[in-house]
Design an enzyme around this catalytic site. Structure first.
Site, PDB file in Angstrom:
ATOM      1  N   GLY A 135       0.846  -1.196   0.000  1.00 15.73           N
ATOM      2  CA  GLY A 135       0.000   0.000   0.000  1.00 15.73           C
ATOM      3  C   GLY A 135       0.870   1.228   0.000  1.00 15.73           C
ATOM      4  CB  CYS A 190       5.367  -4.170   0.192  1.00 11.82           C
ATOM      5  SG  CYS A 190       6.167  -2.605  -0.205  1.00 11.82           S
ATOM      6  CE1 TYR A 191       1.249   1.272   5.463  1.00 10.80           C
ATOM      7  CE2 TYR A 191      -0.427  -0.450   5.481  1.00 10.80           C
ATOM      8  CZ  TYR A 191       0.072   0.748   5.959  1.00 10.80           C
ATOM      9  OH  TYR A 191      -0.602   1.425   6.939  1.00 10.80           O
ATOM     10  CG  HIS A 224       5.619  -6.070  -4.260  1.00  9.48           C
ATOM     11  ND1 HIS A 224       4.357  -5.866  -3.763  1.00  9.48           N
ATOM     12  CD2 HIS A 224       6.311  -4.940  -4.005  1.00  9.48           C
ATOM     13  CE1 HIS A 224       4.274  -4.657  -3.238  1.00  9.48           C
ATOM     14  NE2 HIS A 224       5.444  -4.071  -3.368  1.00  9.48           N
ATOM     15  CD  GLU A 273       2.675  -8.903  -4.760  1.00  9.11           C
ATOM     16  OE1 GLU A 273       3.495  -9.586  -4.109  1.00  9.11           O
ATOM     17  OE2 GLU A 273       2.410  -7.714  -4.473  1.00  9.11           O
ATOM     18  CB  SER A 322     -12.433  -0.848 -28.938  1.00  9.70           C
ATOM     19  OG  SER A 322     -11.657  -1.911 -28.424  1.00  9.70           O
ATOM     20  CG  ASP A 361      -9.007  -5.994 -22.840  1.00  6.06           C
ATOM     21  OD1 ASP A 361      -8.354  -7.051 -22.992  1.00  6.06           O
ATOM     22  OD2 ASP A 361      -8.519  -4.955 -22.351  1.00  6.06           O
ATOM     23  CE  LYS A 377      -4.934  -6.854 -23.471  1.00  5.21           C
ATOM     24  NZ  LYS A 377      -5.804  -5.664 -23.415  1.00  5.21           N
TER      25      LYS A 377
END
Ligand code: XMP
Length: 513
Positions: free
Chosen positions: A54, A81-82, A168, A170, A222, A226, A369
């Site tokens: 965070g 982390c935080y 991190h 992740e 578009s 996605d 994605k």
């Protein structure tokens, strides 16, 4: 109830990634805001708890926090982390501003006897992103990893099941991060990994049918990955109750409008109701003279919705609007709570307050994605379309720094088409996450045919990334760059300089605005 891990959200950018990595270990995982965490933990009795990163400083009085009771429930806790700093701070360690900020890939030395680091190399590359650091761990903890600048890169109190990582695990830039998270889930929390994800397509089709019933649906298409996946998913769920509206806002890549119409229009492979709206002038008028990136995004977002509302009226009695919003769009537009707005992605934060539809449906909202592409393949969408590089909703407006004019759009379209053509000719696109040309707002002096010029610079960008949350600048072969440069300055009027962007994300973003 299946085993679960609760991820306590303190406003970090990578929270959903943590939950995703845990689910990849076949353990169900869900995110709860820190304000509701104790309630959720007591109710759901998870096998483990993870505190996210965070943007705040754990030692400041108003920073997000959690009751110390969480450490006395007999449930293992991993702070990242935080989250790591908060755990240390709450339990009596010392957290303060770091003398040296650490940012990016960092070599970390770990204690491989720790349950957290079993099977991990002693020296391992981890992704760091912190301004504060743990100067001294809380009493009872031992330090299990360090770096050149960071004396406490990890700490633990194994008997109480408490673990902290300053980096991190992740993000994929942490080379052995998945191994560490799997160690936490299996070695520390004792999970058995009996959870399997229901096929995304199957479950979405079921839920979409339930939600839509006999209603009519409008999809904002578009032609990007996605919205194409969202459209085909909806078409599978509700067939001709769906109409896809493709707005040509005059900010598309060269020839893109016709290419999209060829795939989704009446002569393409899909049985869709397809409407193409040529709204170029309308967008140019609204954008005239506007140079603030956030305002540009909001204007485009709003105008999009207005166009859709008009099309919906023509169709009559449309209840739902579908958008191809994916998770990184949601994060960067601010998750609410503690998260910071990086930019308002036009299909999320750029929406006006009032939208004239019963409901907006965003079936891909929790996916990254690469997961969207996997869903596209599951749906049988052709590989060429599924592996297409992303193109942002606000289009070339975020690749033209400063105010948009039709002339500038043309410049960037031409330069971008040359760049893409040459990269593809050289086969250099294979590993690239995204590559494009942007028009800087910088004019500089050049010389052409003995004449002085004072013209614009084009910036070329190519990045390596899988989740688009972090990225590295790609090292394109020099011959490709030099061919592209010479073609752009020769073929595109008013460009006399070509620059290559070597910046990663962070600190830059992928797009320029
Ligand atoms: P940034 O520039 O934030 O981009 O690093 C991350 C990814 O998101 C795409 N992007 C957008 N996509 N609407 C979208 O649908 C938007 O407003 C938007 N802005 C950025 C960007 O192209 C990259 O793939």
């Amino acid at each position: 109830m299946s085993e679960r891990i609760i991820v306590v959200d303190f406003g970090g950018q990578y929270n959903q990634l943590i939950a995703r990595r845990v689910r990849e270990c076949h353990v169900y995982s869900e995110i709860v805001p820190y304000t509701k965490a104790m309630e959720a933990i007591r109710e759901k009795r998870p096998k483990g708890i993870i505190f996210t990163g965070g943007p705040n400083s754990a030692y400041l009085p108003d920073s997000p926090a959690i009751s110390e009771d969480v450490f006395h429930l007999g449930i293992p806790v991993l702070g990242i982390c935080y989250g790591a700093q908060l755990m240390m701070h709450l339990l009596g360690g010392h957290v303060c501003p770091a003398p040296e900020r650490e940012y990016g890939k960092t070599l970390v030395t770990v204690d491989t006897n720790s349950k957290m680091f079993q099977g991990v190399s002693e020296q391992t590359v981890c992704w760091m992103s912190h301004n504060d650091y743990i100067q001294a761990p809380a009493p009872g903890f031992t330090v299990s990893a360090h770096t050149g600048n960071c004396p406490v890169a990890a700490a633990e109190w194994p008997d109480r099941g408490l673990y902290c990582l300053q980096f991190h695990p992740e993000v994929l830039h942490t080379a052995e991060g998945t191994k560490m998270l799997s160690n936490f889930v299996y070695n520390v929390c004792g999970c058995t990994g009996d959870w399997r994800m229901e096929s995304f397509v199957e479950s979405s089709v079921r839920k979409l049918r339930e939600k839509v019933g006999t209603g009519k649906v409008l999809c904002a298409l578009s032609g990007g990955v996605d919205s194409s996946v969202a459209a085909v998913l909806l078409a599978k769920a509700v067939g001709k109750q769906l109409t896809c509206v493709f707005v040509d806002h005059g900010l598309l890549r060269k020839n893109e409008g016709d290419e999209v119409a060829a795939v989704f229009g009446p002569n393409g492979p899909y049985d869709l109701n397809f409407v193409r709206v040529n709204a170029q002038q309308r967008f140019y008028d609204k954008l005239a003279g506007v140079d603030d990136p956030e305002r540009k995004r909001k204007i485009i977002g709003e105008e999009f919705i207005r166009v859709f509302e008009e099309e919906a009226k023509k169709i009559g009695a449309v209840d739902f609007l579908v958008q191809g919003t994916i998770y990184p769009d949601v994060v960067e537009s601010g998750l609410g709570g503690e998260s910071t707005v990086i930019k308002s992605h036009h299909n999320v934060g750029g929406l006006p307050d009032y939208v004239d539809f019963k409901e907006i449906i965003e079936p891909l909202r929790d996916l990254f994605k690469d997961e969207v592409r996997a869903a596209g393949r599951e749906l049988g969408i052709p590989e060429k379309l599924v592996s297409r590089q992303p193109f942002p909703g606000p289009g070339l407006a975020v690749r033209i720094i400063g105010a948009v004019t039709p002339e500038k759009v043309k410049l960037v379209q031409e330069a971008d088409a040359i760049y893409r053509e040459e990269v593809e000719k050289a086969g250099a696109q294979k590993n690239l996450g995204q590559y494009f040309a942007a028009l800087t707002n910088m004019r500089s002096v050049g010389v052409m045919g003995d004449e002085r010029t004072y013209d614009y610079a084009i910036a070329l960008r190519a990045v390596l990334t899988t989740d688009f949350m972090t990225a590295e600048s790609a090292q394109l072969p020099w011959e490709v760059l030099s061919t592209v440069t010479s073609r752009i300055v020769n073929e595109v009027p008013h460009i006399n300089r070509v620059l290559y962007d070597c910046t990663g994300k962070p600190p830059a973003t992928i797009e320029f605005e």
